[in-house]
Design a protein around this motif. Structure first.
Motif, PDB file in Angstrom:
ATOM      1  N   THR A 139     -27.592  -1.489 -24.994  1.00 33.07           N
ATOM      2  CA  THR A 139     -28.063  -2.681 -25.271  1.00 33.07           C
ATOM      3  C   THR A 139     -28.145  -3.259 -26.720  1.00 33.07           C
ATOM      4  OG1 THR A 139     -28.944  -2.843 -23.147  1.00 33.07           O
ATOM      5  CG2 THR A 139     -29.964  -3.921 -24.066  1.00 33.07           C
ATOM      6  N   ALA A 140     -28.555  -2.441 -27.503  1.00 29.38           N
ATOM      7  CA  ALA A 140     -28.939  -2.823 -28.611  1.00 29.38           C
ATOM      8  C   ALA A 140     -27.725  -2.824 -29.474  1.00 29.38           C
ATOM      9  CB  ALA A 140     -29.783  -1.375 -29.372  1.00 29.38           C
ATOM     10  N   ALA A 141     -26.820  -2.567 -29.196  1.00 27.88           N
ATOM     11  CA  ALA A 141     -25.536  -2.735 -30.034  1.00 27.88           C
ATOM     12  C   ALA A 141     -24.725  -4.384 -29.211  1.00 27.88           C
ATOM     13  CB  ALA A 141     -24.047  -1.937 -29.543  1.00 27.88           C
ATOM     14  N   GLY A 142     -25.619  -4.724 -28.275  1.00 20.98           N
ATOM     15  CA  GLY A 142     -24.866  -6.247 -27.518  1.00 20.98           C
ATOM     16  C   GLY A 142     -24.155  -5.907 -27.016  1.00 20.98           C
ATOM     17  N   VAL A 143     -24.432  -5.100 -26.660  1.00 20.21           N
ATOM     18  CA  VAL A 143     -23.168  -4.991 -24.929  1.00 20.21           C
ATOM     19  C   VAL A 143     -23.074  -5.314 -23.916  1.00 20.21           C
ATOM     20  CG1 VAL A 143     -21.495  -3.063 -23.255  1.00 20.21           C
ATOM     21  CG2 VAL A 143     -22.056  -2.738 -25.527  1.00 20.21           C
ATOM     22  N   PRO A 144     -23.007  -6.659 -23.125  1.00 16.56           N
ATOM     23  CA  PRO A 144     -23.380  -6.896 -21.645  1.00 16.56           C
ATOM     24  C   PRO A 144     -23.842  -5.813 -20.888  1.00 16.56           C
ATOM     25  CG  PRO A 144     -22.376  -8.474 -22.990  1.00 16.56           C
ATOM     26  CD  PRO A 144     -21.370  -7.230 -23.811  1.00 16.56           C
ATOM     27  N   GLU A 145     -24.752  -6.104 -20.224  1.00 17.32           N
ATOM     28  CA  GLU A 145     -24.566  -5.084 -18.739  1.00 17.32           C
ATOM     29  C   GLU A 145     -23.859  -5.235 -17.894  1.00 17.32           C
ATOM     30  OE1 GLU A 145     -28.232  -4.319 -15.527  1.00 17.32           O
ATOM     31  OE2 GLU A 145     -28.629  -5.641 -16.301  1.00 17.32           O
ATOM     32  N   GLN A 146     -22.703  -5.789 -17.902  1.00 18.56           N
ATOM     33  CA  GLN A 146     -22.469  -6.360 -16.966  1.00 18.56           C
ATOM     34  C   GLN A 146     -21.004  -4.889 -17.552  1.00 18.56           C
ATOM     35  OE1 GLN A 146     -23.268  -9.088 -18.016  1.00 18.56           O
ATOM     36  NE2 GLN A 146     -21.340 -10.584 -18.617  1.00 18.56           N
ATOM     37  N   LEU A 147     -20.520  -4.829 -18.634  1.00 15.95           N
ATOM     38  CA  LEU A 147     -19.543  -4.349 -19.344  1.00 15.95           C
ATOM     39  C   LEU A 147     -19.865  -3.014 -19.845  1.00 15.95           C
ATOM     40  CD1 LEU A 147     -18.103  -7.400 -21.416  1.00 15.95           C
ATOM     41  CD2 LEU A 147     -17.613  -6.565 -19.499  1.00 15.95           C
ATOM     42  N   GLN A 148     -21.389  -2.711 -19.755  1.00 16.21           N
ATOM     43  CA  GLN A 148     -21.716  -1.446 -20.540  1.00 16.21           C
ATOM     44  C   GLN A 148     -20.429   0.244 -19.683  1.00 16.21           C
ATOM     45  OE1 GLN A 148     -26.032  -1.009 -20.833  1.00 16.21           O
ATOM     46  NE2 GLN A 148     -25.749  -3.481 -22.148  1.00 16.21           N
ATOM     47  N   ALA A 149     -20.358   0.863 -20.093  1.00 14.93           N
ATOM     48  CA  ALA A 149     -20.047   2.104 -19.048  1.00 14.93           C
ATOM     49  C   ALA A 149     -20.545   3.579 -19.902  1.00 14.93           C
ATOM     50  CB  ALA A 149     -18.738   1.989 -20.372  1.00 14.93           C
ATOM     51  N   CYS A 150     -20.057   4.825 -19.631  1.00 16.48           N
ATOM     52  CA  CYS A 150     -20.523   6.153 -19.802  1.00 16.48           C
ATOM     53  C   CYS A 150     -20.533   6.149 -21.372  1.00 16.48           C
ATOM     54  CB  CYS A 150     -19.740   7.022 -19.218  1.00 16.48           C
ATOM     55  SG  CYS A 150     -18.481   6.734 -19.234  1.00 16.48           S
ATOM     56  N   HIS A 151     -20.209   4.800 -22.142  1.00 16.16           N
ATOM     57  CA  HIS A 151     -19.985   6.071 -23.526  1.00 16.16           C
ATOM     58  C   HIS A 151     -20.146   4.420 -24.472  1.00 16.16           C
ATOM     59  CE1 HIS A 151     -15.663   5.981 -23.031  1.00 16.16           C
ATOM     60  NE2 HIS A 151     -15.491   4.548 -24.089  1.00 16.16           N
ATOM     61  N   THR A 152     -20.734   4.619 -25.728  1.00 14.79           N
ATOM     62  CA  THR A 152     -20.449   3.511 -26.514  1.00 14.79           C
ATOM     63  C   THR A 152     -19.846   3.690 -28.249  1.00 14.79           C
ATOM     64  OG1 THR A 152     -22.497   2.096 -25.135  1.00 14.79           O
ATOM     65  CG2 THR A 152     -21.909   2.176 -27.841  1.00 14.79           C
ATOM     66  N   ILE A 153     -18.941   3.382 -28.306  1.00 15.75           N
ATOM     67  CA  ILE A 153     -18.502   4.155 -29.446  1.00 15.75           C
ATOM     68  C   ILE A 153     -18.946   2.750 -30.808  1.00 15.75           C
ATOM     69  CG2 ILE A 153     -16.567   5.068 -30.975  1.00 15.75           C
ATOM     70  CD1 ILE A 153     -15.462   5.272 -28.238  1.00 15.75           C
TER      71      ILE A 153
END
Length: 146
Positions: A65-79
């Protein structure tokens, strides 16, 4: 004379600079500590010119969320890589396309952990739709389909 030409050609080839070996692209992967598919995806990225630093976290939703990823696009990792964010198992060709094109976006995501995507097992059964997102509240848009 023919021998002299071959020797001169050989010496000229030796004098040419060798192509530089590309440095790996540094990426930081924030992942769910219990998710092994993230490690498989990191290995895939490393085989394709990335250096992946793993950071297991139980606060992945907060990080995404802090990185700007919308909730519906979040996954099990953020790179995080070179000023961009990647969520999900985005094929490396699309990641490199984004890094080359430098679009005015926060990042890209392949939501839903589709079968056959890098990091997931199985066979690809449908095209992968990768979405671009920004941090200005606009709806995500299709970035690429593979």
């Amino acid at each position: 004379m023919n021998k002299n030409i071959r020797i001169a050609t050989f010496l000229a080839a030796l004098a040419m600079p060798l192509p530089a070996i590309a440095a790996p692209i540094h990426a930081i992967m924030y992942k769910n500590p219990s998710c092994s598919c993230c490690e498989t995806y990191a290995g895939y990225l490393e085989k394709n010119g990335f250096e992946v630093e793993m950071k297991p976290s139980n606060d992945l939703t907060q990080i995404s969320t802090a990185a700007g990823v919308p909730e519906q696009l979040q996954a099990c990792h953020t790179i995080k890589v070179d000023g961009y964010v990647i969520d999900g198992f985005v094929p490396v060709g699309i990641v490199k396309k984004m890094l080359d094109e430098r679009p005015a976006i926060a990042g890209i995501s392949l939501p839903g952990m589709p079968m056959g995507s890098p990091g997931m097992g199985g066979t690809k059964t449908e095209p992968f739709t990768v979405y671009a997102f920004t941090t200005d509240g606009k709806a995500p848009t299709v970035y690429a389909v593979e």
